[in-house]
Design a protein around this motif. Structure first.
Motif, mmCIF file in Angstrom:
data_model
loop_
_atom_site.group_PDB
_atom_site.id
_atom_site.type_symbol
_atom_site.label_atom_id
_atom_site.label_comp_id
_atom_site.label_asym_id
_atom_site.label_seq_id
_atom_site.Cartn_x
_atom_site.Cartn_y
_atom_site.Cartn_z
ATOM 1 N N LYS A 7 -43.239 95.567 -35.043
ATOM 2 C CA LYS A 7 -44.291 94.932 -34.256
ATOM 3 C C LYS A 7 -44.817 93.748 -35.049
ATOM 4 O O LYS A 7 -45.286 93.904 -36.179
ATOM 5 C CB LYS A 7 -45.419 95.918 -33.973
ATOM 6 N N ILE A 8 -44.705 92.566 -34.470
ATOM 7 C CA ILE A 8 -45.078 91.344 -35.181
ATOM 8 C C ILE A 8 -46.595 91.231 -35.253
ATOM 9 O O ILE A 8 -47.290 91.258 -34.236
ATOM 10 C CB ILE A 8 -44.496 90.096 -34.486
ATOM 11 N N LYS A 9 -47.097 91.090 -36.470
ATOM 12 C CA LYS A 9 -48.524 90.923 -36.683
ATOM 13 C C LYS A 9 -48.854 89.439 -36.755
ATOM 14 O O LYS A 9 -48.426 88.744 -37.678
ATOM 15 C CB LYS A 9 -48.962 91.634 -37.967
ATOM 16 N N TRP A 10 -49.608 88.984 -35.755
ATOM 17 C CA TRP A 10 -49.945 87.566 -35.626
ATOM 18 C C TRP A 10 -51.296 87.250 -36.253
ATOM 19 O O TRP A 10 -52.220 88.055 -36.205
ATOM 20 C CB TRP A 10 -49.993 87.179 -34.156
ATOM 21 N N GLY A 11 -51.379 86.055 -36.795
ATOM 22 C CA GLY A 11 -52.642 85.500 -37.229
ATOM 23 C C GLY A 11 -52.896 84.215 -36.468
ATOM 24 O O GLY A 11 -51.950 83.482 -36.153
ATOM 25 N N ILE A 12 -54.148 83.938 -36.132
ATOM 26 C CA ILE A 12 -54.515 82.687 -35.463
ATOM 27 C C ILE A 12 -55.360 81.865 -36.418
ATOM 28 O O ILE A 12 -56.374 82.342 -36.931
ATOM 29 C CB ILE A 12 -55.263 82.944 -34.147
#
Length: 329
Positions: A7-12
Motif C-alpha cells: 500500500k503506497i504511503k503518500w505525502g502531500i
C-alpha cells in the motif's frame, strides 16, 4: 524502487486548493493511503490532516521529505518551488508526482529529469487531463483514424479571478500569470493531438505586476494543420477544445481539461454525444497510474513521458520568447 503488493504511503507537500482535491480523490485509489502532509504553517498541516485522515502533519517540508515511511510525494507548491523540492525529494529516494508545470523553464525540467534518472526514482508531471477517460478516448479515436487527419484545433481556458497583487496567480515571482497556470492546458492539447509545432505566433497582455493577463497563440505545422490557443484571466471563456478532422469534428465540451462529455459529428452531420461519468474530481486517474508504476518498479510514465514534459516546457519557452516574458528579471 519496487513496491509490489504494498500500500503506497503518500505525502502531500503544500496543502493548497488543488492538494485538497487530490487528497479527496486519493481515497478512490486502490492500494494508496494519505500518510502525511507538510506545510510551512503547522496549524494548516494539522487542519489538512484532520480533514483528509492523514497520519502525520509536519510544519516544514524537510520533515516530510526525510520521513522513511513515505513512499511518494505529491508536490503542490507555487510553480517557482517545483524544481527545488522535486530534486530534494528525489535525492531522498521519494517518488515524485509534481504539479504542472514541472518547472519554470526547460533547463530546469531537464535537470529534474536527469536527477530522477541518476537516482533511479519515479518522477512524473501531474498533468491530470492526460489520464482522464474522456481525453484518452479522444486520443484513441484520433489514433484509429475514424475521422481522418486533424486539420485544426481550437482550445481556450479562461476565468476571471479578482485581482490581488499578492495572490499567487498575479505574482510573477511565483510563476503567476495565465500562460503557466492555465495556458499549459491548451498547449498540452496541441502537443498531444498535433505534436510539436513548426511555427509559433503569440501575443499577450500584462497585469501591473508583470504577470501575463492573457495570451493568444497560433501553432503552425508543416502538414498544414493549425492550432489556435488562448488563456486569459480577464474573462470567463467556454474552455472547450474543438478538433476539426478531414471527416468530422470532435468537440470536447466545457471544461475540456476536466471530466466532461464529448460530441462527435461526422461529415454527414450525424451527431453523437458520449458522456463520461466520473464520481471524483478526476485526480484519482493520474494517482492510480502513478501507483501502478511504483508497483511495477517503473521510473518513468509511458503516458506522461520525460520527452513529453520536456517538449511541453520547450514549447512554452518558445511562446515566452515570442511574447517577451521572463521570470528572472
Amino acid at each position: 524502487m519496487l513496491l509490489k503488493n504494498k500500500k503506497i504511503k503518500w505525502g502531500i507537500l503544500a496543502p493548497g486548493h488543488i492538494a485538497k482535491k487530490f487528497a479527496h480523490d486519493l481515497k478512490a485509489v486502490k492500494d494508496a493511503t494519505l500518510y502525511a502532509v507538510a506545510s510551512r504553517d503547522l496549524n494548516r498541516a494539522e487542519e489538512f490532516k484532520e480533514e483528509f485522515g492523514a497520519k502525520k502533519a509536519y510544519g516544514n517540508y524537510m520533515d516530510l521529505i526525510t520521513d522513511p515511511k513515505v513512499d511518494a510525494i505529491y508536490i503542490a507548491t507555487p510553480h517557482t518551488f517545483h524544481k527545488t523540492y522535486t530534486i530534494d525529494c528525489l535525492k531522498h529516494k521519494k517518488a515524485v508526482l509534481c504539479e504542472k508545470p514541472l518547472a519554470l523553464n526547460s533547463a530546469d525540467v531537464a535537470l529534474m529529469i536527469q536527477t530522477a534518472k541518476n537516482e533511479e526514482i519515479l518522477l512524473m508531471e501531474a498533468l491530470w487531463t492526460y489520464f482522464l477517460p474522456h481525453y484518452q478516448y479522444v486520443l484513441n479515436f484520433l489514433k484509429e483514424g475514424h475521422y481522418g487527419a486533424v486539420k485544426s484545433l481550437e482550445a481556450d481556458f479562461g476565468f476571471y479571478p479578482e485581482f490581488n497583487a499578492s495572490s499567487r496567480l498575479f505574482n510573477k515571482q511565483l510563476g503567476g500569470g495565465s500562460l503557466l497556470d492555465i495556458g499549459i492546458y491548451p498547449i498540452f492539447a496541441a502537443l498531444s493531438i498535433l505534436g510539436v509545432p513548426d511555427t509559433i505566433n503569440a501575443s499577450c497582455t500584462y497585469f501591473e505586476t508583470g504577470a501575463d493577463s492573457s495570451c493568444d497563440m497560433v501553432f503552425g505545422y508543416k502538414n498544414g494543420a493549425e492550432a489556435k490557443l488562448s488563456s486569459t484571466f480577464l474573462k470567463k471563456t467556454n474552455t472547450e477544445a474543438v478538433i476539426l478532422c478531414e471527416k468530422g469534428t470532435i468537440h470536447i465540451q466545457t471544461q475540456f481539461h476536466k471530466p466532461t462529455s464529448v460530441v462527435f459529428t461526422d461529415a454527414n452531420g450525424n451527431r453523437k454525444t458520449k458522456n463520461f461519468e466520473v464520481a471524483t474530481h478526476g485526480y484519482n486517474y493520474e494517482a492510480a497510474h502513478f501507483n501502478d508504476l511504483l508497483h511495477k518498479g517503473k521510473t518513468e510514465s509511458p503516458i506522461m513521458t520525460f520527452k513529453f514534459s520536456q517538449q511541453l516546457m520547450e514549447t512554452m519557452d518558445k511562446v515566452k520568447e515570442v511574447i517577451g516574458l521572463s521570470y528572472y528579471e
